[in-house]
Design a protein around this motif. Structure first.
Motif, PDB file in Angstrom:
ATOM      1  N   SER A  68      -9.032  12.151   0.760  1.00 17.88           N
ATOM      2  CA  SER A  68     -10.401  11.649   0.133  1.00 17.88           C
ATOM      3  C   SER A  68     -11.121  12.860  -0.373  1.00 17.88           C
ATOM      4  O   SER A  68     -11.288  14.023  -0.156  1.00 17.88           O
ATOM      5  N   HIS A 116       0.792   4.612  -5.895  1.00 17.31           N
ATOM      6  CA  HIS A 116      -0.298   4.434  -6.009  1.00 17.31           C
ATOM      7  C   HIS A 116      -0.304   3.071  -7.676  1.00 17.31           C
ATOM      8  O   HIS A 116       0.691   3.441  -7.914  1.00 17.31           O
ATOM      9  N   ARG A 121       1.036  -0.929  -0.391  1.00 10.76           N
ATOM     10  CA  ARG A 121      -0.431   0.124   0.173  1.00 10.76           C
ATOM     11  C   ARG A 121       0.810   0.987   0.244  1.00 10.76           C
ATOM     12  O   ARG A 121       1.102   2.249   0.425  1.00 10.76           O
ATOM     13  N   PHE A 127      -6.993   4.863   6.171  1.00  5.57           N
ATOM     14  CA  PHE A 127      -6.456   3.594   5.918  1.00  5.57           C
ATOM     15  C   PHE A 127      -7.278   2.833   4.780  1.00  5.57           C
ATOM     16  O   PHE A 127      -8.103   3.143   4.233  1.00  5.57           O
ATOM     17  N   SER A 128      -6.223   2.526   4.232  1.00  2.68           N
ATOM     18  CA  SER A 128      -7.052   1.705   2.882  1.00  2.68           C
ATOM     19  C   SER A 128      -7.893   0.616   3.158  1.00  2.68           C
ATOM     20  O   SER A 128      -8.451   0.237   3.939  1.00  2.68           O
ATOM     21  N   ASP A 183      -9.479   3.319  -2.563  1.00  2.00           N
ATOM     22  CA  ASP A 183     -11.022   4.368  -1.530  1.00  2.00           C
ATOM     23  C   ASP A 183     -10.003   3.577   0.167  1.00  2.00           C
ATOM     24  O   ASP A 183      -8.278   2.925  -0.079  1.00  2.00           O
ATOM     25  N   SER A 184      -9.961   5.204   0.895  1.00  2.00           N
ATOM     26  CA  SER A 184      -9.369   4.808   1.842  1.00  2.00           C
ATOM     27  C   SER A 184     -10.391   5.272   3.420  1.00  2.00           C
ATOM     28  O   SER A 184     -11.562   5.796   2.764  1.00  2.00           O
ATOM     29  N   HIS A 185      -9.949   5.017   4.560  1.00  2.00           N
ATOM     30  CA  HIS A 185     -11.405   5.575   5.195  1.00  2.00           C
ATOM     31  C   HIS A 185     -10.544   6.126   6.754  1.00  2.00           C
ATOM     32  O   HIS A 185      -9.730   5.224   7.397  1.00  2.00           O
ATOM     33  N   THR A 221      -5.808  -2.490   7.316  1.00  3.15           N
ATOM     34  CA  THR A 221      -6.050  -2.067   5.882  1.00  3.15           C
ATOM     35  C   THR A 221      -8.250  -3.091   6.423  1.00  3.15           C
ATOM     36  O   THR A 221      -7.975  -3.359   7.378  1.00  3.15           O
ATOM     37  N   MET A 242      -7.071   7.831  -1.734  1.00  2.00           N
ATOM     38  CA  MET A 242      -6.054   6.947  -1.263  1.00  2.00           C
ATOM     39  C   MET A 242      -5.210   7.311   0.156  1.00  2.00           C
ATOM     40  O   MET A 242      -5.419   8.713   0.397  1.00  2.00           O
ATOM     41  N   GLY A 243      -5.437   6.577   1.950  1.00  2.77           N
ATOM     42  CA  GLY A 243      -4.781   7.442   2.426  1.00  2.77           C
ATOM     43  C   GLY A 243      -5.482   8.474   3.357  1.00  2.77           C
ATOM     44  O   GLY A 243      -6.289   8.030   2.887  1.00  2.77           O
ATOM     45  N   ASN A 244      -4.497   9.818   3.397  1.00  4.23           N
ATOM     46  CA  ASN A 244      -5.412  10.705   4.268  1.00  4.23           C
ATOM     47  C   ASN A 244      -6.721  11.606   3.344  1.00  4.23           C
ATOM     48  O   ASN A 244      -7.131  13.140   3.721  1.00  4.23           O
TER      49      ASN A 244
END
Length: 449
Positions: free
Chosen positions: A173, A76, A73, A110-111, A105-107, A198, A169-171
């Protein structure tokens, strides 16, 4: 024993300069051991991330870039590969299993990784260890998510909780998929790999979130979130204990949902992992993939690519070790300077020792013992600082770089490094000791103008 006591008292008598030298040696030892431990643990962490996978296939790019983006991760992937190509390669003779991977995508930093049920069946890490669930189970349909141990720990997530993922990705969004909240149905056991950081969802969930009607299309079997709650869609903020319990109880019914479609009709994926019935097929299919005409693809062998990565970083490792070695040398030279500068001030002391029966070899042994004591105390303090630094920085290395540092006893190589420092300190201390050896009683007692 008397000589050691005398050397120790002599050091105490010159505590200001000795403490400065001691601290310099300790810092250099801490730096040397830290660089060595991080270097070894980084290699071990990367090597343990994936095991038992014969090939990783993705869009045509650099081998190392494909490995870092799909497994670690990091970075990209420039492009994806079509689902049709995946299906074609998957059907080739000798293929035992495949794991499709969709990233993007991320949250909360987090991946998010999209896949199918093969991910939990065939993914291996470490010494071909399988993924185990600390709580819950794998996802059964497109409304469910399985999270890694670090995600659950850092964000305080629990089974049955609803979360919303975001595109990017990452922070970074770009868009929150508020219309497709997911329910946590499983929490994986710690692995010391990027899996811990993840969130795992079915490919079908990725398709629904990115489909042309994702803003109005809801997953079958769910009520519109606006009918149940009239609040912000970010469900993962801190709640009090009672609210958490009630919210969890409302969603636990989702944990027993029946298996549904996990794949859907994806147009493309980021990459996929492959395992073969026999190693004989690995090179053959890899060659066929690399010359695959309908689409520009790359197939890499994880072990070989990791060795290429370490080969590229070898010069950096040598520079870091050289740098830490130079710091150790400077600290030892500082000890030499301190001993030499104090030698002239100690001529009368040494002459008195000679006058009460100390032989030149006793003077030599005294001066050498002082250097050995200073070096030994510096090494012990350096080891203590090293473990303190590891304890403090362990979480940062795991969170930021995915490097899992184990707090363990010093390895044989690390002990060898300390031994080299001790021997070097002894030789450094022998220089002023040799000079003191030749001081005569008259030289020490005579008054010089």
């Amino acid at each position: 024993m008397t000589l050691i006591n005398l050397a120790f008292k002599s050091i105490i008598n010159r505590k200001a300069s000795v403490l400065l030298t001691l601290f310099t040696i300790a810092i250099s030892v801490m730096l040397l051991l830290s660089i060595e431990r991080v270097r070894q643990e980084a290699k071990q962490s990367f090597s343990n991330t994936i095991s038992g996978t014969d090939l990783i296939v993705g869009a045509r790019t650099g081998d190392i870039q494909l490995l870092l983006s799909s497994v670690f991760r990091i970075g990209h992937a420039n492009n994806g590969l079509s689902w049709q190509s995946y299906e074609y390669i998957k059907a080739q003779k000798g293929v035992a299993w495949t794991i499709p991977i969709s990233l993007g995508d991320s949250h909360k930093g987090f991946s998010v990784l999209g896949s199918d049920d093969n991910y939990f069946r065939h993914y291996r890490y470490g010494s071909k260890q399988t993924l185990q669930f600390e709580h819950g189970r794998p996802y059964h349909n497109a409304q469910e998510v399985v999270i890694g141990s670090e995600v659950a720990k850092q964000l305080h997530y629990y089974l049955g909780q609803e979360i919303v993922v975001a595109h990017g990705m990452g922070n970074t969004s770009f868009h929150h998929h508020d219309d497709n909240p997911l329910v946590i149905v499983g929490i994986l056991e710690p692995t010391g790999t990027p899996v811990d950081k993840t969130l795992h969802v079915p490919l079908k969930a990725i398709e629904l979130m990115h489909g042309p009607k994702h803003s109005t299309q809801h997953i079958a079997g769910r009520k519109d979130s606006s009918e149940d709650h009239d609040h912000d869609h970010d469900h993962d903020h801190d709640h009090d204990h009672d609210h958490d319990h009630d919210h969890q109880s409302q969603n636990l019914e989702n944990l027993n949902s029946q298996p549904g479609d996990l794949i859907g009709q994806p147009k493309q994926i980021t990459a996929f992992l492959m395992g073969f019935e026999s190693p004989f097929y690995t090179l053959q299919i890899r060659r066929n993939i690399n010359i695959y005409k309908p689409e520009a693809l790359s197939a890499i062998m994880p072990g070989v690519t990791l060795r290429e990565l370490w080969g590229m970083l070898d010069i950096i490792e040598k520079i870091l070790l050289l740098f830490s070695g130079v710091v150790v040398l400077i600290s030892l030279l500082g000890m030499l300077t301190t001993l030499l500068s104090s030698l002239n001030q100690r001529r009368r002391e040494l002459a008195i020792l000679r006058s009460v029966g100390a032989r030149p070899r006793h003077i030599f042994a005294l001066m050498t013992s002082e250097a050995v004591l200073i070096t030994a105390l510096g090494c012990m303090l350096g080891v203590a600082l090293f473990y303190s630094l590891i304890i403090i920085g362990k979480g940062v290395l795991q969170a930021q770089f995915g490097i899992s540092i184990t707090i363990s006893m010093l390895s044989s190589y690390e002990l060898l490094l300390l031994g080299v420092i001790m021997v070097s300190g002894t030789f450094i201390g022998a220089i002023p000791a040799i000079r003191a050896y030749f001081y005569s009683l008259n030289d020490g007692m005579s008054i010089k103008v």
